[in-house]
Design an enzyme around this catalytic site. Sequence first.
Site, PDB file in Angstrom:
ATOM      1  N   PRO A   1       0.787  -1.229   0.000  1.00  0.00           N
ATOM      2  CA  PRO A   1       0.000   0.000   0.000  1.00  0.00           C
ATOM      3  C   PRO A   1       0.823   1.283   0.000  1.00  0.00           C
ATOM      4  O   PRO A   1       1.867   1.370   0.658  1.00  0.00           O
ATOM      5  CB  PRO A   1      -0.823  -0.096   1.296  1.00  0.00           C
ATOM      6  CG  PRO A   1      -0.137  -1.115   2.122  1.00  0.00           C
ATOM      7  CD  PRO A   1       0.517  -2.070   1.167  1.00  0.00           C
ATOM      8  N   ASN A   2       0.288   2.239  -0.760  1.00  0.00           N
ATOM      9  CA  ASN A   2       0.806   3.608  -0.864  1.00  0.00           C
ATOM     10  C   ASN A   2       2.092   3.732  -1.673  1.00  0.00           C
ATOM     11  O   ASN A   2       2.530   4.848  -1.952  1.00  0.00           O
ATOM     12  CB  ASN A   2       0.989   4.250   0.528  1.00  0.00           C
ATOM     13  CG  ASN A   2      -0.327   4.368   1.257  1.00  0.00           C
ATOM     14  OD1 ASN A   2      -1.291   4.879   0.706  1.00  0.00           O
ATOM     15  ND2 ASN A   2      -0.400   3.864   2.477  1.00  0.00           N
TER      16      ASN A   2
ATOM     17  N   ALA B   1       3.232  -0.837   4.714  1.00  0.00           N
ATOM     18  CA  ALA B   1       2.821  -0.900   6.124  1.00  0.00           C
ATOM     19  C   ALA B   1       2.288  -2.281   6.529  1.00  0.00           C
ATOM     20  O   ALA B   1       2.281  -2.616   7.720  1.00  0.00           O
ATOM     21  CB  ALA B   1       1.778   0.178   6.405  1.00  0.00           C
TER      22      ALA B   1
ATOM     23  N   ARG C   1      13.387   4.910  12.117  1.00  0.00           N
ATOM     24  CA  ARG C   1      12.077   5.561  12.144  1.00  0.00           C
ATOM     25  C   ARG C   1      11.295   5.124  13.394  1.00  0.00           C
ATOM     26  O   ARG C   1      11.869   4.612  14.342  1.00  0.00           O
ATOM     27  CB  ARG C   1      11.344   5.250  10.836  1.00  0.00           C
ATOM     28  CG  ARG C   1      12.135   5.743   9.612  1.00  0.00           C
ATOM     29  CD  ARG C   1      11.419   5.465   8.308  1.00  0.00           C
ATOM     30  NE  ARG C   1      10.176   6.230   8.221  1.00  0.00           N
ATOM     31  CZ  ARG C   1       9.257   6.028   7.263  1.00  0.00           C
ATOM     32  NH1 ARG C   1       9.453   5.108   6.334  1.00  0.00           N
ATOM     33  NH2 ARG C   1       8.153   6.747   7.251  1.00  0.00           N
TER      34      ARG C   1
ATOM     35  N   ARG D   1       5.166  12.177  -3.252  1.00  0.00           N
ATOM     36  CA  ARG D   1       5.070  12.744  -1.900  1.00  0.00           C
ATOM     37  C   ARG D   1       6.284  12.289  -1.080  1.00  0.00           C
ATOM     38  O   ARG D   1       6.894  11.282  -1.395  1.00  0.00           O
ATOM     39  CB  ARG D   1       3.803  12.232  -1.176  1.00  0.00           C
ATOM     40  CG  ARG D   1       2.499  12.723  -1.731  1.00  0.00           C
ATOM     41  CD  ARG D   1       2.209  14.118  -1.184  1.00  0.00           C
ATOM     42  NE  ARG D   1       1.037  14.700  -1.818  1.00  0.00           N
ATOM     43  CZ  ARG D   1      -0.207  14.607  -1.345  1.00  0.00           C
ATOM     44  NH1 ARG D   1      -0.421  13.963  -0.230  1.00  0.00           N
ATOM     45  NH2 ARG D   1      -1.206  15.170  -1.975  1.00  0.00           N
TER      46      ARG D   1
ATOM     47  N   TYR E   1      11.433   8.911   0.819  1.00  0.00           N
ATOM     48  CA  TYR E   1      11.400   7.845  -0.197  1.00  0.00           C
ATOM     49  C   TYR E   1      12.093   8.215  -1.508  1.00  0.00           C
ATOM     50  O   TYR E   1      12.146   7.391  -2.416  1.00  0.00           O
ATOM     51  CB  TYR E   1       9.947   7.432  -0.462  1.00  0.00           C
ATOM     52  CG  TYR E   1       9.251   6.897   0.770  1.00  0.00           C
ATOM     53  CD1 TYR E   1       9.669   5.704   1.357  1.00  0.00           C
ATOM     54  CD2 TYR E   1       8.201   7.587   1.357  1.00  0.00           C
ATOM     55  CE1 TYR E   1       9.057   5.218   2.493  1.00  0.00           C
ATOM     56  CE2 TYR E   1       7.569   7.105   2.502  1.00  0.00           C
ATOM     57  CZ  TYR E   1       8.004   5.923   3.063  1.00  0.00           C
ATOM     58  OH  TYR E   1       7.392   5.435   4.185  1.00  0.00           O
TER      59      TYR E   1
ATOM     60  N   GLU F   1      13.060  -9.489   1.367  1.00  0.00           N
ATOM     61  CA  GLU F   1      12.255  -8.348   1.837  1.00  0.00           C
ATOM     62  C   GLU F   1      13.027  -7.053   1.568  1.00  0.00           C
ATOM     63  O   GLU F   1      14.232  -6.986   1.829  1.00  0.00           O
ATOM     64  CB  GLU F   1      12.022  -8.521   3.348  1.00  0.00           C
ATOM     65  CG  GLU F   1      11.290  -7.368   3.995  1.00  0.00           C
ATOM     66  CD  GLU F   1      11.084  -7.600   5.496  1.00  0.00           C
ATOM     67  OE1 GLU F   1      11.497  -8.675   6.021  1.00  0.00           O
ATOM     68  OE2 GLU F   1      10.526  -6.703   6.144  1.00  0.00           O
TER      69      GLU F   1
ATOM     70  N   ASN G   1       8.143  -5.695  -0.969  1.00  0.00           N
ATOM     71  CA  ASN G   1       8.058  -4.536  -0.088  1.00  0.00           C
ATOM     72  C   ASN G   1       6.574  -4.420   0.244  1.00  0.00           C
ATOM     73  O   ASN G   1       5.801  -3.882  -0.564  1.00  0.00           O
ATOM     74  CB  ASN G   1       8.572  -3.270  -0.766  1.00  0.00           C
ATOM     75  CG  ASN G   1       8.499  -2.075   0.166  1.00  0.00           C
ATOM     76  OD1 ASN G   1       7.913  -2.153   1.254  1.00  0.00           O
ATOM     77  ND2 ASN G   1       9.079  -0.956  -0.249  1.00  0.00           N
TER      78      ASN G   1
ATOM     79  N   HIS H   1      12.920  -2.673   1.975  1.00  0.00           N
ATOM     80  CA  HIS H   1      12.326  -1.396   2.394  1.00  0.00           C
ATOM     81  C   HIS H   1      13.205  -0.266   1.875  1.00  0.00           C
ATOM     82  O   HIS H   1      14.429  -0.301   2.058  1.00  0.00           O
ATOM     83  CB  HIS H   1      12.182  -1.309   3.915  1.00  0.00           C
ATOM     84  CG  HIS H   1      11.259  -2.361   4.409  1.00  0.00           C
ATOM     85  ND1 HIS H   1       9.909  -2.297   4.190  1.00  0.00           N
ATOM     86  CD2 HIS H   1      11.503  -3.536   5.027  1.00  0.00           C
ATOM     87  CE1 HIS H   1       9.352  -3.386   4.684  1.00  0.00           C
ATOM     88  NE2 HIS H   1      10.292  -4.158   5.190  1.00  0.00           N
TER      89      HIS H   1
HETATM   90  O1  CA2 Z   1      10.576   2.046   3.475  1.00  0.00           O
HETATM   91  C1  CA2 Z   1       9.748   1.333   2.932  1.00  0.00           C
HETATM   92  O2  CA2 Z   1       9.906   0.852   1.801  1.00  0.00           O
HETATM   93  C2  CA2 Z   1       8.408   1.051   3.619  1.00  0.00           C
HETATM   94  O3  CA2 Z   1       8.030  -0.281   3.329  1.00  0.00           O
HETATM   95  C3  CA2 Z   1       7.410   2.021   3.031  1.00  0.00           C
HETATM   96  C4  CA2 Z   1       6.036   1.968   3.696  1.00  0.00           C
HETATM   97  C5  CA2 Z   1       6.172   2.077   5.209  1.00  0.00           C
HETATM   98  O4  CA2 Z   1       4.885   1.909   5.812  1.00  0.00           O
HETATM   99  C6  CA2 Z   1       7.127   1.048   5.764  1.00  0.00           C
HETATM  100  O5  CA2 Z   1       7.221   1.223   7.158  1.00  0.00           O
HETATM  101  C7  CA2 Z   1       8.496   1.204   5.135  1.00  0.00           C
HETATM  102  C8  CA2 Z   1       5.153   3.131   3.225  1.00  0.00           C
HETATM  103  C9  CA2 Z   1       5.021   3.240   1.761  1.00  0.00           C
HETATM  104  C10 CA2 Z   1       4.406   4.559   1.486  1.00  0.00           C
HETATM  105  O6  CA2 Z   1       5.082   5.098   0.394  1.00  0.00           O
HETATM  106  C11 CA2 Z   1       4.881   6.418   0.140  1.00  0.00           C
HETATM  107  C12 CA2 Z   1       5.686   6.948  -0.825  1.00  0.00           C
HETATM  108  C13 CA2 Z   1       5.570   8.272  -1.130  1.00  0.00           C
HETATM  109  C14 CA2 Z   1       4.623   9.056  -0.489  1.00  0.00           C
HETATM  110  C15 CA2 Z   1       3.811   8.506   0.485  1.00  0.00           C
HETATM  111  C16 CA2 Z   1       3.940   7.174   0.799  1.00  0.00           C
END
Ligand code: CA2
Length: 149
Positions: A11-12, A78, A108, A19, A24, A99, A75, A101
Amino acid sequence: MSRLVYVLNGPNLNLLGKRQPHIYGHDTMEDVEADCRKVAKAHGLEIRYHQSNREYELIDWIHEARETAGGIVINAGAFTHTSVAILDALNAFDGIVMEVHISNVHKRESFRHHSYISLRAEGVIVGCGIQGYGLALQRIAALLDAKKG
Ligand code: CA2
């Protein structure tokens, strides 16, 4: 073992590059896919690349991978920190799981420090940006090569 690898994003991650670039980076999901395809080609892997905001779709792709694939790069976003269901699906997969990230989750919030996926993964790559996907694919290629003997 099959050289087909599923690259799965949770997700996301479709918002990548749009964003929160301070966390990221500026690359998009399309850039990640292009990078994965380049690395896969160089290492003789075929990939199926997917992103979904829905837990059941990720689970369905893991089930699909059971029939055909030698590896999964995941990946789970969340869902990493919450999903026993994704862990159960990965436990039913016999191939190699890596895996990834993008951010260093250990720098974090503490709720990001625990991963259900890590209970199954052969390896974990965190905090290497989108390069982590290519590194994970290289590792799967090396492990598949070693199995071939
Ligand atoms: O660091 C990572 O790759 C995560 O898997 C990304 C997840 C986060 O919940 C994990 O703890 C770590 C979130 C992905 C959201 O990605 C976004 C990218 C740009 C803007 C907003 C969200």
